[in-house]
Scaffold this active site. Structure first.
Site, PDB file in Angstrom:
ATOM      1  N   ARG A 190       0.829  -1.227  -0.112  1.00 32.79           N
ATOM      2  CA  ARG A 190       0.091  -0.096   0.259  1.00 32.79           C
ATOM      3  C   ARG A 190       0.742   1.148  -0.159  1.00 32.79           C
ATOM      4  O   ARG A 190       1.861   1.337   0.916  1.00 32.79           O
ATOM      5  CB  ARG A 190      -0.826   0.162   1.243  1.00 32.79           C
ATOM      6  CG  ARG A 190      -1.562   1.082   1.487  1.00 32.79           C
ATOM      7  CD  ARG A 190      -2.704   1.169   2.349  1.00 32.79           C
ATOM      8  NE  ARG A 190      -3.943   0.444   1.991  1.00 32.79           N
ATOM      9  CZ  ARG A 190      -5.282   0.517   2.432  1.00 32.79           C
ATOM     10  NH1 ARG A 190      -5.495   1.554   3.348  1.00 32.79           N
ATOM     11  NH2 ARG A 190      -6.275   0.110   1.901  1.00 32.79           N
ATOM     12  N   HIS A 233      -7.363   0.929  -6.521  1.00 37.66           N
ATOM     13  CA  HIS A 233      -7.670   0.288  -5.441  1.00 37.66           C
ATOM     14  C   HIS A 233      -8.331  -1.030  -5.797  1.00 37.66           C
ATOM     15  O   HIS A 233      -9.532  -1.591  -5.696  1.00 37.66           O
ATOM     16  CB  HIS A 233      -8.626   0.806  -4.421  1.00 37.66           C
ATOM     17  CG  HIS A 233      -8.707   0.224  -2.809  1.00 37.66           C
ATOM     18  ND1 HIS A 233      -7.698  -0.892  -2.504  1.00 37.66           N
ATOM     19  CD2 HIS A 233      -9.160   0.744  -1.831  1.00 37.66           C
ATOM     20  CE1 HIS A 233      -8.031  -1.007  -1.304  1.00 37.66           C
ATOM     21  NE2 HIS A 233      -8.640  -0.115  -0.810  1.00 37.66           N
ATOM     22  N   GLN A 275     -10.345  -3.803  -3.363  1.00 35.32           N
ATOM     23  CA  GLN A 275     -11.586  -3.163  -2.805  1.00 35.32           C
ATOM     24  C   GLN A 275     -12.574  -3.381  -4.042  1.00 35.32           C
ATOM     25  O   GLN A 275     -13.738  -4.020  -3.665  1.00 35.32           O
ATOM     26  CB  GLN A 275     -11.573  -1.480  -2.753  1.00 35.32           C
ATOM     27  CG  GLN A 275     -12.872  -1.004  -2.288  1.00 35.32           C
ATOM     28  CD  GLN A 275     -13.248  -1.416  -0.929  1.00 35.32           C
ATOM     29  OE1 GLN A 275     -12.460  -1.301   0.091  1.00 35.32           O
ATOM     30  NE2 GLN A 275     -14.277  -2.129  -0.694  1.00 35.32           N
ATOM     31  N   ASP A 329     -17.187   7.244  -1.533  1.00 38.42           N
ATOM     32  CA  ASP A 329     -15.786   6.913  -0.884  1.00 38.42           C
ATOM     33  C   ASP A 329     -15.334   8.444  -0.239  1.00 38.42           C
ATOM     34  O   ASP A 329     -16.260   9.332  -0.308  1.00 38.42           O
ATOM     35  CB  ASP A 329     -14.849   6.858  -2.028  1.00 38.42           C
ATOM     36  CG  ASP A 329     -13.395   6.466  -1.429  1.00 38.42           C
ATOM     37  OD1 ASP A 329     -13.147   6.602  -0.365  1.00 38.42           O
ATOM     38  OD2 ASP A 329     -12.322   6.639  -2.405  1.00 38.42           O
ATOM     39  N   CYS A 343     -16.846   2.083   0.652  1.00 34.12           N
ATOM     40  CA  CYS A 343     -15.562   1.321   0.844  1.00 34.12           C
ATOM     41  C   CYS A 343     -15.000   1.307   2.161  1.00 34.12           C
ATOM     42  O   CYS A 343     -14.282   0.507   2.609  1.00 34.12           O
ATOM     43  CB  CYS A 343     -14.423   1.640  -0.312  1.00 34.12           C
ATOM     44  SG  CYS A 343     -13.946   3.296  -0.022  1.00 34.12           S
ATOM     45  N   ARG A 398     -13.676  -8.489   1.376  1.00 35.98           N
ATOM     46  CA  ARG A 398     -12.093  -7.981   1.181  1.00 35.98           C
ATOM     47  C   ARG A 398     -11.461  -9.349   1.406  1.00 35.98           C
ATOM     48  O   ARG A 398     -10.582  -9.768   0.792  1.00 35.98           O
ATOM     49  CB  ARG A 398     -11.821  -7.076   2.197  1.00 35.98           C
ATOM     50  CG  ARG A 398     -12.409  -5.569   1.697  1.00 35.98           C
ATOM     51  CD  ARG A 398     -11.948  -5.058   0.485  1.00 35.98           C
ATOM     52  NE  ARG A 398     -10.410  -5.142   0.331  1.00 35.98           N
ATOM     53  CZ  ARG A 398      -9.776  -4.140   0.799  1.00 35.98           C
ATOM     54  NH1 ARG A 398     -10.319  -2.897   1.287  1.00 35.98           N
ATOM     55  NH2 ARG A 398      -8.624  -3.925   0.618  1.00 35.98           N
TER      56      ARG A 398
HETATM   57  N1   CP Z   1     -11.241   0.234   2.477  1.00 39.56           N
HETATM   58  C1   CP Z   1     -10.192  -0.030   2.570  1.00 39.56           C
HETATM   59  O1   CP Z   1      -9.221  -0.393   2.103  1.00 39.56           O
HETATM   60  O2   CP Z   1      -9.926   0.279   4.074  1.00 39.56           O
HETATM   61  P1   CP Z   1      -8.501   0.585   4.879  1.00 39.56           P
HETATM   62  O3   CP Z   1      -7.949   1.691   4.361  1.00 39.56           O
HETATM   63  O4   CP Z   1      -9.198   0.224   6.339  1.00 39.56           O
HETATM   64  O5   CP Z   1      -7.589  -0.804   4.585  1.00 39.56           O
HETATM   65  N1  NVA Z   2      -9.822   6.898  -1.658  1.00 40.71           N
HETATM   66  C1  NVA Z   2      -9.636   6.535  -0.295  1.00 40.71           C
HETATM   67  C2  NVA Z   2      -9.710   5.039  -0.133  1.00 40.71           C
HETATM   68  C3  NVA Z   2      -9.613   4.500   1.442  1.00 40.71           C
HETATM   69  C4  NVA Z   2      -9.825   3.122   1.300  1.00 40.71           C
HETATM   70  C5  NVA Z   2      -7.979   6.841  -0.113  1.00 40.71           C
HETATM   71  O1  NVA Z   2      -7.389   6.626  -1.001  1.00 40.71           O
HETATM   72  O2  NVA Z   2      -7.900   7.197   1.187  1.00 40.71           O
END
Ligand code: CP
Ligand code: NVA
Length: 301
Positions: A101, A128, A131, A218, A258, A286
């Site tokens: 990530r 993502h 997701q 989101d 999400c 997930r």
């Molecule tokens: N939706 C999602 O990816 O959640 P987190 O940021 O908690 O992993």
């Molecule tokens: N768009 C958001 C998604 C979080 C799961 C971010 O990047 O923070």
């Protein structure tokens, strides 16, 4: 499949294969016939916060028989400037797979290239994919399939989640409407690459919700965009999923998020709680969708 770097890089067949296996993973949880990550050790390298992604991957890797280590990017030499391609070459000699990530998509792509081990994008600024796979699983469970369905995304239409939705619509052919104010619409260069004629971008929120099967949102302030919080909240202020918007969609429409959710911003508290079962099923899925991906990467065709 060697890596999961994006929804863009998947095919319709690849997505259907993951969703079929995800359904099986869900059905057979706790009594899987095989454990494809047995004798494997995977790393999770995270430069951003996470609850769902971190927990679901840690649980999923263990349930598939593997071992897992969580590495905060700031606590390894990467955080002190060691290049990603050197980090990747070290880890490629020790580990069996990596879940990353971070900010730049290029970092995940480079890691995959230089490490030579299966690499999963656990969120970048560009996409993502994990997701959206879980979301597709949720919609399939609830509505039977994506065929002839209308998915409306509301909010910051230029961030990772809607971009992955755009690629999912491009591959699978369902109708996608992105409702966002002009500064938060997906880049015209991205839209120009789409062959599907069923992906629409508009700032007309009510028109986008009209007759939709799914209303999806989101956060307005994605990770890394905290400096822009006040501007984003001001610009996106009307783009909330709430009762009047839900009333414009189909009576049986799903409301999806999400997570994490900011009540009173992208979704009203009332609407969130009314649709909490769908939203937390997304979160649960997930685990199942990612176990399908891990399993396919551990045992390539
Ligand atoms: N939706 C999602 O990816 O959640 P987190 O940021 O908690 O992993
Ligand atoms: N768009 C958001 C998604 C979080 C799961 C971010 O990047 O923070």
């Amino acid at each position: 499949m060697k890596h999961l770097l994006s929804i863009e890089s998947l095919s319709a067949d690849g997505i259907h294969q993951i969703l079929a296996l995800a359904a099986e993973m869900k059905q057979t949880r706790g009594r899987h016939a095989s454990h494809p990550l047995r004798h494997q050790c995977w790393a999770m390298i995270f430069s951003k916060s996470s609850t769902r992604t971190r927990v679901s991957f840690e649980v999923g890797i263990r349930e598939l028989g593997g071992d897992v280590m969580f590495l905060s990017a700031s606590e390894i030499q990467l955080g002190r400037g060691e290049p990603i391609k050197d980090t990747a070459r070290v880890m490629g000699r020790m580990l069996h797979g990596a879940v990353i990530r971070t900010f730049a998509q290029d970092d995940v792509d480079q890691f995959a290239h230089y490490s030579g081990i299966p690499t999963i994008n656990a969120l970048t600024d560009a996409e993502h994919p994990c997701q959206i796979l879980a979301d597709l699983q949720t919609i399939t469970e609830r509505l039977g399939s994506l065929e002839n369905k209308v998915v409306t995304f509301v909010g910051d239409g230029a961030c990772n989640v809607p971009i992955s939705w755009i690629w999912a619509a491009e591959h699978l052919g369902f109708e996608l409407r992105i409702a966002a104010p002009k500064p938060f619409q997906p880049a015209p260069e991205l839209m120009a690459r789409m062959r599907s004629r069923k992906i629409h971008v508009t700032d007309d929120l009510l028109a986008a919700a009209d007759g939709a099967h799914v209303l999806y949102t989101d956060v307005w302030v994605s990770m890394g965009k905290e400096d822009e919080a006040a501007y984003r909240i001001a610009q996106l202020g009307n783009y909330q999923i709430n009762s009047p918007l839900v009333a414009a969609a189909r009576p049986e429409a799903l409301v999806m998020h999400c997570l994490p959710a900011y009540r009173g911003k992208e979704i009203s508290n009332e609407t969130f709680e009314a649709h909490a079962d769908t939203i937390f099923t997304q979160a649960e899925n997930r685990l199942h969708a990612q176990k399908a991906v891990l399993s396919l990467l551990a045992t390539p065709a």
